[in-house]
Motif scaffolding. Structure first.
Motif, mmCIF file in Angstrom:
data_model
loop_
_atom_site.group_PDB
_atom_site.id
_atom_site.type_symbol
_atom_site.label_atom_id
_atom_site.label_comp_id
_atom_site.label_asym_id
_atom_site.label_seq_id
_atom_site.Cartn_x
_atom_site.Cartn_y
_atom_site.Cartn_z
ATOM 1 N N ILE A 7 0.222 -7.917 0.897
ATOM 2 C CA ILE A 7 -0.699 -8.812 0.177
ATOM 3 C C ILE A 7 -1.485 -8.015 -0.873
ATOM 4 N N VAL A 8 -2.012 -6.858 -0.434
ATOM 5 C CA VAL A 8 -2.782 -6.032 -1.369
ATOM 6 C C VAL A 8 -1.891 -5.535 -2.510
ATOM 7 N N ALA A 9 -0.673 -5.126 -2.165
ATOM 8 C CA ALA A 9 0.250 -4.608 -3.188
ATOM 9 C C ALA A 9 0.521 -5.668 -4.246
ATOM 10 N N GLU A 10 0.783 -6.901 -3.771
ATOM 11 C CA GLU A 10 1.036 -7.969 -4.734
ATOM 12 C C GLU A 10 -0.201 -8.224 -5.593
ATOM 13 N N TYR A 11 -1.385 -8.170 -4.940
ATOM 14 C CA TYR A 11 -2.620 -8.473 -5.679
ATOM 15 C C TYR A 11 -2.935 -7.383 -6.711
ATOM 16 N N LEU A 12 -2.701 -6.134 -6.347
ATOM 17 C CA LEU A 12 -2.948 -5.037 -7.302
ATOM 18 C C LEU A 12 -2.092 -5.219 -8.552
ATOM 19 N N LYS A 13 -0.860 -5.689 -8.316
ATOM 20 C CA LYS A 13 0.051 -5.918 -9.444
ATOM 21 C C LYS A 13 -0.507 -7.018 -10.361
ATOM 22 N N LEU A 14 -1.023 -8.072 -9.760
ATOM 23 C CA LEU A 14 -1.592 -9.167 -10.545
ATOM 24 C C LEU A 14 -2.838 -8.711 -11.320
ATOM 25 N N LEU A 15 -3.659 -7.895 -10.663
ATOM 26 C CA LEU A 15 -4.907 -7.442 -11.305
ATOM 27 C C LEU A 15 -4.670 -6.414 -12.410
ATOM 28 N N SER A 16 -3.485 -5.805 -12.399
ATOM 29 C CA SER A 16 -3.214 -4.796 -13.422
ATOM 30 C C SER A 16 -2.824 -5.425 -14.759
ATOM 31 N N LEU A 17 -2.696 -6.743 -14.788
ATOM 32 C CA LEU A 17 -2.410 -7.418 -16.067
ATOM 33 C C LEU A 17 -3.730 -7.801 -16.745
ATOM 34 N N LEU B 269 -2.528 4.968 -0.889
ATOM 35 C CA LEU B 269 -2.485 3.600 -0.357
ATOM 36 C C LEU B 269 -1.302 3.400 0.589
ATOM 37 N N SER B 270 -0.335 4.340 0.593
ATOM 38 C CA SER B 270 0.919 4.110 1.326
ATOM 39 C C SER B 270 0.686 3.954 2.823
ATOM 40 N N SER B 271 -0.282 4.707 3.358
ATOM 41 C CA SER B 271 -0.486 4.644 4.801
ATOM 42 C C SER B 271 -1.778 3.914 5.170
ATOM 43 N N ALA B 272 -2.361 3.223 4.184
ATOM 44 C CA ALA B 272 -3.656 2.573 4.427
ATOM 45 C C ALA B 272 -3.490 1.337 5.303
ATOM 46 N N THR B 273 -4.556 1.025 6.071
ATOM 47 C CA THR B 273 -4.515 -0.172 6.933
ATOM 48 C C THR B 273 -5.318 -1.327 6.328
ATOM 49 N N PHE B 274 -6.021 -1.048 5.241
ATOM 50 C CA PHE B 274 -6.754 -2.079 4.502
ATOM 51 C C PHE B 274 -7.696 -2.898 5.367
ATOM 52 N N PRO B 275 -8.690 -2.251 5.960
ATOM 53 C CA PRO B 275 -9.666 -2.995 6.772
ATOM 54 C C PRO B 275 -10.522 -3.925 5.901
ATOM 55 N N ASP B 276 -11.199 -4.845 6.560
ATOM 56 C CA ASP B 276 -11.978 -5.877 5.859
ATOM 57 C C ASP B 276 -13.006 -5.309 4.883
ATOM 58 N N ALA B 277 -13.607 -4.159 5.240
ATOM 59 C CA ALA B 277 -14.719 -3.636 4.431
ATOM 60 C C ALA B 277 -14.265 -3.042 3.100
#
Lengths: 503, 503
Positions: free
Chosen positions: A41-51, A145-153
């Motif tokens: 989800i984060v990966a897809e969102y980062l791609k969208l935000l980079s435009l 970011l490859s091994s990140a767990t992306f916690p809520d904070a």
């Protein structure tokens, strides 16, 4: 009470409990899905935000539209890109399901505000960065970011991260999560002209009325209240008045002409100061008269919203509050007066010959924007200014004691006018209950959103009940530097939006 | 009266008449020289004006110094270029003559103000253009200079054309014109750091005291009074106070936080407005108390200056006057308050979180700059502001109702402090009479020049009587766009300056 009554009551209760249990299980599925897919989800969102998506940049916005359409198609939506006369495209997609009780149109915008790069903590607002918390809380940059767990904070910092790409990402991922359990027909409309305004929305409403018709319009925009997911039943519109005061044809050396040539900066300061009292209340005649007093019901709804002012003052470094209202919520139900920019003077030690203020008013449904603009202009005239609408020439300047150039713009239905839906409307009640099914009493009900959302064109065309839902963190810095989304808000937003499609 | 008394009176009168006639003949020679050499004077001046001279640009200023030194050597002056620690050079030259009764040091500066190119009518303020009159009077560009006669009404437009390269050109051409009839020792000092300030002047005064010692210091700067060649016996100094008011750590969306977060632009406007009344009089306690009331002699000198206010209002498009003084001249003898720049707010529809005003005061000899700055700062404090000298952090902002960052700069002797010479001082009388010998009653005597000229370092070091002489047209637009010199002023300036070397 007879035994049979008791038994039938018990049966009803059990059925309600089992419905609730089934719903909770569905919400849990969305949460589980979100937790299991944080990385992608984060990966897809980062791609969208980079435009880059600065409003008005048709070429950049086309690239956004292309990616967004692809993202929607991937979710099985029937997707179309609609051109407009400005060159900025709109994106539309729908996904119908058999037996749906209603069709919901979700409105989200994908364009963003300009950026003042040097004020950002990162080199480029369109190269998103991830931090372990908010900058003020000491959040550090995450480099791997490859091994990140992306916690809520954690937070993603980028222009449009909060406003308004977050609900796009949350909405599409919510569709991923609910899959075949979707119960309502869903339409998604992505506006490429929200921030800058434009004719595109009016054009596509006229061209594709059947596509855009719905039983309920849900605006997804704005940060949520600090205490939880937020639904709103109205929003402010606005009007602006730009005023430039003149004291000479050009700046003159302050040594040679100080105490002789009047100072345009001082004159502008005096004009602005004459409009607002020392507490922050606007003293322009009639400024609050369309709105006050509030009805009992309106006042009750305003007062029920949790007030987190003290915490917000600490977070934002606000040492004293504006005195125009008794609370933030009351303030959002009143017209507001801001001087967005004020500027006068130039290089070289000269007396300022002109100075300009951009006055922005946020107006509620009860105000008429043109009337409010006229009230400001009449007030300027009452301070002794001769009003012109073009740059004055020397002769005109010399023949009037005070000259001001005034231009105004009143937001109309097609450019973000104010609106209000009765919170007791059945569709509004449906939306409120959907959110409550997930969040219970945490749901914050807002009578009037402070900012503008372009619901009016839909309301004018379709007379459709409208609500707004906010999922972004309240401190997302929208419209300014270091805009961000808290990941917890993105993931929770999926459940919030899923609730509207699962009733 | 006896016959012998009558005869001796007649003889004295004849001698005076013949002295006057001799002088007039010498002045005529200068005028004749100027008329005969208009083409080459303008050509040389255009070359000088084509060198960019924005203050602080050491490399550009070195190129000016090199050309100026060459121009001085060409006139037979013993010329030196003096380096300073900032890298901006000073230029010095002298020409002594046998039997001189006094040594006059002429001070002129060769650096100029920055330029805001887009506000100029010509593409480049350092590519001078010649017009047949002032722009406002319909002066047209002269494209073929080769056959031009350069009448008085023509003007040269370029940065520094009036301020302050004009007296350099006039001075050197006056030396050409008077040739061997020079009667006083002449020293010329060209300052490269006047506009921006710097330590260079103090350095060279300490390093070359004998070179810079004189019997009379003549500052050549400033535009002349509209009615004629101008001599002044004092000038204002100054102090500045920069104030930034804060209402939050950053701008916040005016829709979401309008009526809650205070508007820094409004707060700044209220602060500035509280300092000045509706007529333009400064209400900061003590602002005028060092100066008023004027002495009878001072008032007489102020009132004797012709007042061309009405014409100037028409020329400059000034529809109403600042009410701090009864006349321009009275105003120049009072401290003056200007907000040179005022700026707050940013892109994107947010409430301004901070706003800044650059307050500039022009101060007379009777004011103490540091005390005046303190009066302004005390006043800000009295409006409820907590004063800091660095950008405040969030915690500081949250803990004070109103926070303002204040920095101040008081001009001291070494950077343009105020000064005043007794108009009855013998050297001041000499200078006054020299100008009167050429211009008679047309000479305008000014008690206090409005702007700053750096006479104080010389006065402090040498206790030298000082006057200022202005030759540039009053509408030379110094410090702002479309700066210019009227050719008649340049040529007349030669005679004015020659008069000081021919007594």
């Amino acid at each position: 009470m007879t035994s049979s009554r008791i038994l039938s009551l018990l049966a009803l209760t059990c059925s309600m409990v089992s419905t609730l249990a089934a719903q909770q299980s569905e919400f849990d599925k969305v949460r589980t899905y979100a937790n299991a897919h944080r990385h992608e989800i984060v990966a897809e969102y980062l791609k969208l935000l980079s435009l880059p998506n600065i409003h008005g940049d048709a070429k950049a916005l086309q690239a956004n539209a292309d990616l967004l359409a692809a993202m929607m198609k991937k979710r099985g939506l029937d997707t179309e890109i609609w051109p407009t006369s400005s060159g900025v495209p709109m994106v539309f997609g729908e996904k119908r399901v058999p037996g749906a009780k209603r069709t919901i149109l979700f409105y989200i915008h994908y364009d963003g505000q300009p950026v003042d790069v040097k004020r950002w903590a990162q080199p480029d607002p369109f190269v998103p960065v991830v931090r372990t918390d908010g900058i003020e809380a000491g959040g550090e940059l995450v480099t791997d970011l490859s091994s990140a767990t992306f916690p809520d904070a954690w937070r993603i910092y980028a222009r449009a991260a909060g406003d308004d790409k977050a609900p796009i990402e949350a909405m599409l991922c919510a569709l991923d999560a609910i899959g075949s359990t979707q119960k309502e027909n869903v339409k998604i409309f992505l506006d490429g002209e929200e921030e800058g305004g434009g004719k595109g929305l009016a054009e596509v409403i006229q061209k594709y009325p059947e596509k855009l018709r719905s039983d309920l319009l849900v605006i997804l925009d704005g940060p949520q209240h600090p205490s939880g997911p937020t639904i709103y039943y109205g929003a402010r519109g606005g009007a602006s008045v730009n005023v430039t005061v003149y004291t000479a044809k050009q700046g003159m050396h302050s040594g040679n002409y100080g105490n002789w040539m009047p100072d345009a900066n001082v004159r502008l300061a005096q004009l602005i100061a004459s409009m607002v009292d020392s507490t922050g209340k606007v003293v322009i005649p009639g400024f609050y008269s369309d709105v006050l007093p509030f009805s009992t019901e309106a006042k009750a709804m305003i007062d029920a919203v949790p007030d987190q002012s003290a915490q917000m003052q600490r977070d934002f470094g606000v040492g004293s509050l504006d005195g125009a209202a008794h609370s933030l919520q009351e303030g959002l139900n009143l017209p507001a007066f801001s001087v967005h920019t004020m500027k006068g003077g130039e290089v070289g030690g000269v007396i300022a010959a002109n100075a300009t203020a951009e006055i922005a008013m946020r107006l509620v449904k009860e105000n008429r924007p043109q009337v409010m603009a006229e009230r400001v202009i009449d007030f300027i005239r009452a301070q002794g200014y001769y009003i012109v609408d073009k740059d004055p020439d020397v002769a005109m300047l010399a023949s009037h004691a005070k000259v001001a150039k005034v231009t105004s713009r009143a937001l109309t239905a097609t450019s973000g006018g104010a609106w209000r839906t009765d919170p007791n409307d059945p569709q509004a009640v449906f939306a409120t209950n959907a959110l409550k099914a997930v969040w219970g009493d945490k749901v914050v009900r807002i009578r009037t959103l402070g900012g503008s959302v372009p619901a009016s064109p839909f309301i004018d065309a379709f007379h459709v009940p409208t609500v707004g839902v906010s999922i972004a963190n309240y401190d997302d810095n929208q419209h300014t530097d270091n805009e961000n989304i808290r990941l917890g808000n993105l993931f929770d937003g999926m459940t919030t939006l899923a609730s509207l499609m699962l009733q």
